[in-house]
Scaffold this motif. Structure first.
Motif, PDB file in Angstrom:
ATOM      1  N   ALA A  68      -6.523  -9.417   3.036  1.00 19.89           N
ATOM      2  CA  ALA A  68      -5.889  -7.806   3.176  1.00 19.89           C
ATOM      3  C   ALA A  68      -7.046  -6.987   2.993  1.00 19.89           C
ATOM      4  CB  ALA A  68      -4.918  -7.463   2.171  1.00 19.89           C
ATOM      5  N   TYR A  69      -8.478  -7.625   2.806  1.00 20.02           N
ATOM      6  CA  TYR A  69      -9.730  -6.777   2.809  1.00 20.02           C
ATOM      7  C   TYR A  69      -9.673  -5.243   3.887  1.00 20.02           C
ATOM      8  CZ  TYR A  69     -14.536  -5.262   3.017  1.00 20.02           C
ATOM      9  OH  TYR A  69     -15.725  -4.776   2.827  1.00 20.02           O
ATOM     10  N   GLY A  70      -9.658  -4.143   3.437  1.00 24.46           N
ATOM     11  CA  GLY A  70      -9.962  -3.206   4.345  1.00 24.46           C
ATOM     12  C   GLY A  70      -8.575  -2.581   4.314  1.00 24.46           C
ATOM     13  N   LYS A  71      -7.510  -2.995   3.773  1.00 26.88           N
ATOM     14  CA  LYS A  71      -6.344  -2.459   4.067  1.00 26.88           C
ATOM     15  C   LYS A  71      -6.253  -1.011   3.272  1.00 26.88           C
ATOM     16  CE  LYS A  71      -4.571  -5.617   6.487  1.00 26.88           C
ATOM     17  NZ  LYS A  71      -4.438  -5.653   7.820  1.00 26.88           N
ATOM     18  N   SER A  72      -5.788   0.112   3.666  1.00 27.95           N
ATOM     19  CA  SER A  72      -5.782   1.222   2.970  1.00 27.95           C
ATOM     20  C   SER A  72      -4.588   1.495   2.190  1.00 27.95           C
ATOM     21  CB  SER A  72      -6.028   2.508   3.873  1.00 27.95           C
ATOM     22  OG  SER A  72      -5.637   3.576   3.243  1.00 27.95           O
ATOM     23  N   SER A  73      -4.517   2.127   0.929  1.00 35.71           N
ATOM     24  CA  SER A  73      -3.626   2.522   0.079  1.00 35.71           C
ATOM     25  C   SER A  73      -2.851   3.728   0.524  1.00 35.71           C
ATOM     26  CB  SER A  73      -4.192   2.437  -1.381  1.00 35.71           C
ATOM     27  OG  SER A  73      -5.131   3.646  -1.665  1.00 35.71           O
ATOM     28  N   ALA A  74      -3.466   4.584   1.556  1.00 33.93           N
ATOM     29  CA  ALA A  74      -2.924   5.815   1.975  1.00 33.93           C
ATOM     30  C   ALA A  74      -1.486   5.656   2.423  1.00 33.93           C
ATOM     31  CB  ALA A  74      -3.944   6.473   2.812  1.00 33.93           C
ATOM     32  N   ALA A  75      -1.300   4.874   3.305  1.00 29.63           N
ATOM     33  CA  ALA A  75       0.032   4.909   4.132  1.00 29.63           C
ATOM     34  C   ALA A  75       1.090   3.694   3.406  1.00 29.63           C
ATOM     35  CB  ALA A  75      -0.441   4.325   5.607  1.00 29.63           C
ATOM     36  N   SER A  76       2.227   4.059   3.405  1.00 28.27           N
ATOM     37  CA  SER A  76       3.200   2.899   2.560  1.00 28.27           C
ATOM     38  C   SER A  76       3.550   1.987   3.552  1.00 28.27           C
ATOM     39  CB  SER A  76       4.432   3.860   2.138  1.00 28.27           C
ATOM     40  OG  SER A  76       4.217   4.779   1.082  1.00 28.27           O
ATOM     41  N   ALA A  77       3.342   0.668   3.159  1.00 27.35           N
ATOM     42  CA  ALA A  77       3.472  -0.494   4.050  1.00 27.35           C
ATOM     43  C   ALA A  77       3.280  -1.798   3.137  1.00 27.35           C
ATOM     44  CB  ALA A  77       2.303  -0.427   5.354  1.00 27.35           C
ATOM     45  N   THR A  89       0.921  -1.286   0.042  1.00 26.36           N
ATOM     46  CA  THR A  89      -0.021  -0.155  -0.155  1.00 26.36           C
ATOM     47  C   THR A  89       0.940   1.197  -0.122  1.00 26.36           C
ATOM     48  OG1 THR A  89       0.141   0.250   2.449  1.00 26.36           O
ATOM     49  CG2 THR A  89      -1.909  -0.978   1.337  1.00 26.36           C
ATOM     50  N   GLY A  90       0.401   2.144  -0.582  1.00 27.06           N
ATOM     51  CA  GLY A  90       1.139   3.822  -0.578  1.00 27.06           C
ATOM     52  C   GLY A  90       2.288   3.890  -1.510  1.00 27.06           C
ATOM     53  N   GLY A  91       2.358   2.850  -2.503  1.00 30.38           N
ATOM     54  CA  GLY A  91       3.315   3.038  -3.570  1.00 30.38           C
ATOM     55  C   GLY A  91       5.012   3.349  -3.125  1.00 30.38           C
ATOM     56  N   ASN A  92       5.500   2.727  -1.793  1.00 30.85           N
ATOM     57  CA  ASN A  92       6.736   3.091  -1.520  1.00 30.85           C
ATOM     58  C   ASN A  92       7.653   2.193  -2.594  1.00 30.85           C
ATOM     59  OD1 ASN A  92       9.359   2.334  -0.264  1.00 30.85           O
ATOM     60  ND2 ASN A  92       8.715   3.578   1.544  1.00 30.85           N
ATOM     61  N   PRO A  93       8.272   2.797  -3.357  1.00 31.38           N
ATOM     62  CA  PRO A  93       9.183   2.239  -4.507  1.00 31.38           C
ATOM     63  C   PRO A  93      10.331   1.123  -3.924  1.00 31.38           C
ATOM     64  CG  PRO A  93       9.387   4.585  -4.836  1.00 31.38           C
ATOM     65  CD  PRO A  93       8.675   4.236  -3.631  1.00 31.38           C
ATOM     66  N   ALA A  94      10.873   1.568  -2.811  1.00 31.72           N
ATOM     67  CA  ALA A  94      11.834   0.683  -1.999  1.00 31.72           C
ATOM     68  C   ALA A  94      11.125  -0.586  -1.516  1.00 31.72           C
ATOM     69  CB  ALA A  94      12.552   1.338  -1.006  1.00 31.72           C
ATOM     70  N   LEU A  95      10.019  -0.529  -0.999  1.00 32.92           N
ATOM     71  CA  LEU A  95       9.009  -1.840  -0.544  1.00 32.92           C
ATOM     72  C   LEU A  95       8.856  -2.570  -1.640  1.00 32.92           C
ATOM     73  CD1 LEU A  95       6.881  -0.499   2.281  1.00 32.92           C
ATOM     74  CD2 LEU A  95       8.725  -2.179   2.499  1.00 32.92           C
ATOM     75  N   THR A  96       8.406  -1.939  -2.963  1.00 31.28           N
ATOM     76  CA  THR A  96       8.058  -2.500  -3.942  1.00 31.28           C
ATOM     77  C   THR A  96       9.097  -3.303  -4.609  1.00 31.28           C
ATOM     78  OG1 THR A  96       6.298  -0.804  -4.535  1.00 31.28           O
ATOM     79  CG2 THR A  96       6.911  -2.148  -6.290  1.00 31.28           C
ATOM     80  N   ALA A  97      10.136  -2.936  -4.690  1.00 31.01           N
ATOM     81  CA  ALA A  97      11.558  -3.414  -5.315  1.00 31.01           C
ATOM     82  C   ALA A  97      11.978  -4.611  -4.496  1.00 31.01           C
ATOM     83  CB  ALA A  97      12.646  -2.517  -5.578  1.00 31.01           C
ATOM     84  N   ALA A  98      11.841  -4.312  -3.228  1.00 26.74           N
ATOM     85  CA  ALA A  98      12.154  -5.510  -2.256  1.00 26.74           C
ATOM     86  C   ALA A  98      11.177  -6.797  -2.307  1.00 26.74           C
ATOM     87  CB  ALA A  98      12.314  -5.214  -0.528  1.00 26.74           C
ATOM     88  N   ALA A  99       9.982  -6.419  -2.727  1.00 26.11           N
ATOM     89  CA  ALA A  99       8.798  -7.462  -2.751  1.00 26.11           C
ATOM     90  C   ALA A  99       9.319  -8.341  -4.019  1.00 26.11           C
ATOM     91  CB  ALA A  99       7.580  -6.801  -2.604  1.00 26.11           C
ATOM     92  N   LEU A 100       9.300  -7.260  -5.077  1.00 26.92           N
ATOM     93  CA  LEU A 100       9.482  -7.981  -6.309  1.00 26.92           C
ATOM     94  C   LEU A 100      10.426  -8.747  -6.737  1.00 26.92           C
ATOM     95  CD1 LEU A 100       7.796  -5.103  -8.335  1.00 26.92           C
ATOM     96  CD2 LEU A 100       6.962  -7.273  -8.295  1.00 26.92           C
ATOM     97  N   ALA A 101      11.720  -8.443  -5.841  1.00 27.64           N
ATOM     98  CA  ALA A 101      12.994  -9.237  -5.990  1.00 27.64           C
ATOM     99  C   ALA A 101      13.047 -10.365  -5.053  1.00 27.64           C
ATOM    100  CB  ALA A 101      14.131  -8.457  -5.761  1.00 27.64           C
ATOM    101  N   ALA A 102      11.737 -10.920  -4.494  1.00 24.27           N
ATOM    102  CA  ALA A 102      11.775 -12.138  -3.491  1.00 24.27           C
ATOM    103  C   ALA A 102      12.083 -13.094  -4.082  1.00 24.27           C
ATOM    104  CB  ALA A 102      10.341 -12.015  -2.916  1.00 24.27           C
ATOM    105  N   PRO A 103      12.875 -14.038  -3.349  1.00 19.63           N
ATOM    106  CA  PRO A 103      13.441 -15.331  -4.223  1.00 19.63           C
ATOM    107  C   PRO A 103      12.584 -16.517  -4.044  1.00 19.63           C
ATOM    108  CG  PRO A 103      14.419 -14.986  -2.080  1.00 19.63           C
ATOM    109  CD  PRO A 103      13.498 -13.778  -2.246  1.00 19.63           C
ATOM    110  N   ASP A 104      11.433 -16.443  -4.266  1.00 12.02           N
ATOM    111  CA  ASP A 104      10.499 -17.671  -4.225  1.00 12.02           C
ATOM    112  C   ASP A 104       9.354 -17.456  -5.313  1.00 12.02           C
ATOM    113  OD1 ASP A 104       8.669 -19.592  -3.352  1.00 12.02           O
ATOM    114  OD2 ASP A 104       8.967 -19.067  -1.300  1.00 12.02           O
TER     115      ASP A 104
END
Length: 409
Positions: A367-376, A332-347
């Motif tokens: 994850a129903y109800g999770k908001s996109s406002a905060a980066s997490a 959520t929130g569009g944090n580029p560093a979090l996104t890159a870490a997730a997309l490089a997951a070795p699985d």
């Protein structure tokens, strides 16, 4: 000694494997080979709207002539570097294949100075090789092989931090749709010189659907999910066997005699049925819609009574694991560093869901109800999500702690 013919699908699957292996091990050789593979794709295989199917083994009527060397030719090109090069690539005077030399690295990677010097030697040889008559090329466009390449480029772009590869994957996917897509949502199998030459098969639709989902996971662009669902609708409408599974050819195919066959066995490329099971599993984790679980379970059940064939269907078995044991990383929130870490997951059993502003998940999604406002980032598994993770370091640490045996909650 490998065969000299180069197939697009082999290199797509190799690139995907190199990306996974690199994210698990950090071995620099895997990164080097991946970059060489993409360089070859873009340099030698570009054809019309996509990549050509293969390069032949022969040139001038001689197998391997484009690729092999004589000792004298190497000595003339490398001069005083020949002895150094031969320490890493043996150069027997009598050759190692039909009186010629196929270059074969026999030493592990060395220090930076060694690798730089070897690279300079290889580049001199490559420059000379480029002056030779090239092997013939099968320049028809095959949808399924190109779609495998799309998915591989997506994974590799994050594994090796090469954003241009993601852009290339997006462009390739769009060109395939434009060139081979039909008004009814189906996609053709082959094209050459701008002319469709074969109707689409299950594998074409399954791989394009998988490519659309890979791009959606990487970008979070809802239009890609919509495109995936259009491909799914066309696949179900034209390839369903009405017993929970799919046939290899469409119900209205006129160019294939006999009954419509089902095949779960993986060959040189993944089976369409195995990929469809994976697609259903990914859609479940991306949307939370239980309809996809029901469809995945029906597909798996349709082939569950074939234990003698399941050993040859690893993609189908992996899809069953993905269905039950995947970890969905919700961003959520569009944090580029979090996104890159997730997309490089070795699985490969990780699904990435980037919640867009205003996007509402199905109430069945953990994850129903999770908001996109905060980066997490939230790691959701077995119907439960972790507390929010806000740094890429913590996310990577949690990913390393995932159970090796995914049957363990």
């Amino acid at each position: 000694i490998p065969h000299f013919e180069k197939m697009l699908y082999d290199n797509a699957l190799l690139l995907d494997l190199l990306a996974l292996a690199y994210t698990q091990t950090g071995t620099k050789l895997f990164a080097e080979r991946a970059r060489e593979t993409v360089t070859w794709l873009q340099r030698d295989m570009a054809s019309e709207a996509a990549f050509a199917a293969s390069e032949d083994a022969d040139s001038e009527g001689v197998e391997g002539k484009f690729y092999v060397w004589s000792l004298a030719e190497i000595q003339s090109l490398l001069g005083p570097d020949t002895d150094f090069f031969a320490q890493h690539y043996p150069l027997p005077a009598q050759g190692n294949w039909e009186h010629s030399i196929i270059l074969e690295r026999v030493t592990p990677q060395g220090d930076a100075a060694t690798e730089t010097r070897l690279k300079a030697c290889r580049e001199r040889l490559l420059t000379r090789r480029a002056t030779r008559i090239r092997p013939g090329r099968d320049d028809k466009i095959l949808t399924d092989w190109n779609a495998l390449t799309v998915a591989a480029l997506v994974r590799a772009s994050f594994a090796f931090n090469e954003p241009s590869w993601l852009a290339a994957a997006q462009t390739l996917f769009e060109r395939l749709l434009a060139a081979l897509g039909a008004a009814d949502g189906r996609i053709a199998h082959a094209m050459r010189d701008g002319k469709i030459s074969a109707a689409g098969l299950l594998e074409d639709h399954a791989t394009m659907l998988r490519a659309a989902l890979a791009l959606y996971e990487a970008t979070g662009v809802i239009a890609l999910l919509d495109q995936a669902l259009r491909l799914l609708a066309a696949t179900e409408a034209h390839f369903s066997d009405h017993a929970g599974s799919f046939t290899m050819a469409s119900a209205d195919a006129t160019d294939l005699p006999g009954p419509r066959l089902r095949n779960i066995t993986d060959g040189p490329t993944p089976s369409g049925i195995g990929l469809m099971a994976e697609n259903y599993a990914r859609l479940l984790h991306l949307t939370g819609d239980p309809t996809y679980r029901a469809k995945a379970e029906a597909l798996l059940a349709a082939h569950g009574g074939q234990p003698n064939r399941l050993a040859a269907a690893p993609v189908l078995l992996a899809a069953a694991d993905l269905l039950e044991n995947a970890t969905c990383i919700v961003l959520t929130g569009g944090n580029p560093a979090l996104t890159a870490a997730a997309l490089a997951a070795p699985d490969p059993a990780i699904v990435i869901l980037r919640i867009a502003p205003g996007q509402i998940l199905h109430e069945s999604h953990p994850a129903y109800g999770k908001s996109s406002a905060a980066s997490a980032a939230f790691l959701c598994r077995g119907g439960i999500c972790t507390p929010p993770v806000t740094t890429p370091q913590t996310l990577r640490a949690q990913l390393r702690q995932l159970p090796q045996n995914r049957n363990t909650p």
